[in-house]
Every structure is written in C-alpha cells, then in structure tokens.
Scaffold this motif. Structure first.
Motif, short mmCIF file in Angstrom:
data_model
loop_
_atom_site.label_atom_id
_atom_site.label_comp_id
_atom_site.label_asym_id
_atom_site.label_seq_id
_atom_site.Cartn_x
_atom_site.Cartn_y
_atom_site.Cartn_z
N VAL A 35 0.87 -1.19 0.00
CA VAL A 35 0.00 0.00 0.00
C VAL A 35 0.91 1.24 0.00
N TYR A 52 4.62 3.88 -3.62
CA TYR A 52 4.29 2.46 -3.84
C TYR A 52 4.11 2.19 -5.34
N TYR A 73 -5.45 6.61 -3.63
CA TYR A 73 -3.99 6.76 -3.61
C TYR A 73 -3.57 8.09 -4.25
C1 15L Z 1 -3.15 -2.14 -4.49
O1 15L Z 1 -2.12 -2.16 -5.18
C2 15L Z 1 -3.12 -2.54 -3.06
O2 15L Z 1 -2.19 -3.55 -2.80
C3 15L Z 1 -4.50 -2.93 -2.54
O3 15L Z 1 -4.47 -2.92 -1.13
C4 15L Z 1 -5.61 -1.99 -3.06
O4 15L Z 1 -5.42 -0.70 -2.53
C5 15L Z 1 -5.55 -1.95 -4.57
O5 15L Z 1 -4.27 -1.60 -5.03
C6 15L Z 1 -6.57 -1.01 -5.18
O6 15L Z 1 -6.19 -0.12 -5.94
O7 15L Z 1 -7.76 -1.19 -4.92
#
Ligand code: 15L
Length: 269
Positions: free
Chosen positions: A81, A140, A260
């Motif tokens: 994450v 990330y 994000y």
């Molecule tokens: C990811 O890469 C994460 O590992 C996961 O926890 C989610 O946040 C996912 O993306 C997402 O975008 O839903």
C-alpha cells in the motif's frame, strides 16, 4: 536459454499476506510444490509438500538460498500500500533486485505482482493498453513501475522471463463503484498464477489483473493470450448496489488510482 520446467518448486514471497495465502491454498490444491516465505509467520496450515521459511527481502543471501532449484518465483512480497519512501525502499526496491538476481541464477521465471497504481494518475475516461504511459500515484506505485522495468532489464540482458500482473483490487468481493472496474477475484488470480507456472514460454509480458468486469472498463489490450488465460468472474452482478458508492473527492473520482492519488496531493490547478 534452458527450457522452463513447471514441475520444479515454486517460490512464493509474501505468502502470509492476503493474496499470498490465497495462492498458497489454490496452488497447493493444484498439486504445485510450494516454497513459502514472508517476513511474518504463515498463519494457515501448510499445503501438502509445502515449506515455510521466514525471510526479509532485504537479505539477498536468504533469497538466493530460498530460490535454489525453483522454476518460478511468484513475487507478492514487499510493501503493498502507499507508505513513506523510506519504508518502500528496502522491500520494494532492494528486495526486488534480490528477487531478479535469484531468478537470473536459477533461470527461473518471475510473476511480479505489479499494481494499477503504476498507472494510477490516468483519468477514468481513458482506455489503456499494456504499453500506456506510466503514471504512478505514489511511492508504492513508483516501486511497481521500477519492478516492471526491472523485468525488462533482466529479460533483455539475461533472458529472465517475467509476467507483470497489474493487479486492480483483489478482495473477496467488490465493495465500491471503482471496483466495478478494478475488482480481481481470488479465483481469477489463482488461475492466472497457475498459467504463469505452466506456460512453456512467456517472454517478458504485462497482463491487466482484473476479472471480467464489463460494466466499467479502463484496461484493454495485454498479452494474456500468451498464457491462454481469461478471467471467469465478474463484478457486473454488483453494479446496482455499488454504482452509487463513491466519495465526494474529485481527485479520487477522476483517477484510476482513486484514493492513492488524493494522498498527500498538493496540486492546486
Ligand atoms: C493495491 O495495489 C493494493 O495492494 C491494494 O491494497 C488496493 O489498494 C488496490 O491496489 C486497489 O487499488 O484497490
């Protein structure tokens, strides 16, 4: 380049995480000989024939030892994450180098668990192919871009095969409107991993990791036909319940990476 041997043991990193545990169960049931590793203890009963060894991805010697004799490395370990840069650096940058060095030495193939966050700043109105521009939405996501690029470097320089899977949202069920596009069922993930282990030759390819979600599609062409894999599950059945489950943050709702993108977002225009 030696032939890929699907009967050799398979190293699974991140085995104690949510996706690692799913893969351990499904691949164990499929008769794959698994070598599991994670920095955290493995919480489940070991699948038949599997071993578990705790290891830190920062420890290159431990990773080389674990990979000895393996034909495939399923790399699901590391920070999964968005986190501060210093936390991402060890497991996802140095650790990834250790994984590819081990693959090079063993002539092993790598499944790299990449992420939609490598392209998260694309807008949801777009349709992307596997060769689209990278637009990481955090440190990330940036580490996932680096991982995909590492795969290319080791392919062109050393002939190491890799399949980078840009995973959308792999959870038991889709839970919001975004996941009508991004949801990737555990079953589809497991079947994809099995094809990565079993396919004779993959070269260095990218596959979008989503289920057969047709109600909302952001991602199109990729190299899945090389693997003979197609998703079977779909988030479509949850459309009515989920299409209203959104936030009131325009940065989240405009971009594929969702929340994000909005983390530590300081742009004013
Ligand atoms: C990811 O890469 C994460 O590992 C996961 O926890 C989610 O946040 C996912 O993306 C997402 O975008 O839903």
């Amino acid at each position: 380049m030696p032939d890929h041997d699907p009967k050799k043991p398979v190293l699974l990193t991140g085995a104690s995480g949510a996706l690692g545990r799913q893969l351990a169960r499904q691949l164990g049931e499929a008769g794959i000989t698994l070598r599991l590793t994670d920095i955290a203890p493995f919480p489940d009963a070991l699948p038949p024939g599997a071993t578990f060894t705790a290891a830190d991805l920062n420890d290159g010697v431990a990773i080389l030892r674990l990979a000895e004799g393996c034909g495939t490395i399923l790399h699901f370990g590391g920070v999964s994450v968005e986190r501060p840069f210093e936390e991402v650096l060890g497991p996802n940058i140095r650790g990834l180098f250790h994984i590819y060095e081990a693959a090079r030495r063993e002539h092993a193939r790598v499944l790299f668990a990449s992420s939609n966050h490598s392209v998260g700043f694309h807008e949801r109105t777009e349709q992307l192919d596997d060769d689209c521009t990278y637009r990481p939405d955090g440190y990330y996501g940036l580490s996932k871009v680096y991982g995909e690029m590492m795969g290319r470097l080791y392919w062109h320089k050393h002939g190491v095969e890799s399949v980078s899977v840009r995973i959308g949202s792999s959870f038991p069920e889709p839970v919001d409107a975004r996941m009508l596009a991004t949801w990737f069922s555990y079953g589809d993930l497991g079947r994809l991993a099995l094809r990565v282990i079993q396919t004779e030759r993959t070269g260095c390819i990218i596959v979008w990791g989503t289920s057969k979600n047709t109600r909302m599609t952001w991602w199109r062409r990729d190299a899945r036909e090389v693997l003979g894999w197609a998703p079977q599950d779909s988030a479509d059945t949850r459309t009515k319940q989920l299409e209203g489950v959104t936030t009131n943050d325009p940065v989240v709702e405009r971009h594929m990476g969702g929340a994000y993108c909005a983390m530590d977002y300081t742009r004013k225009d």
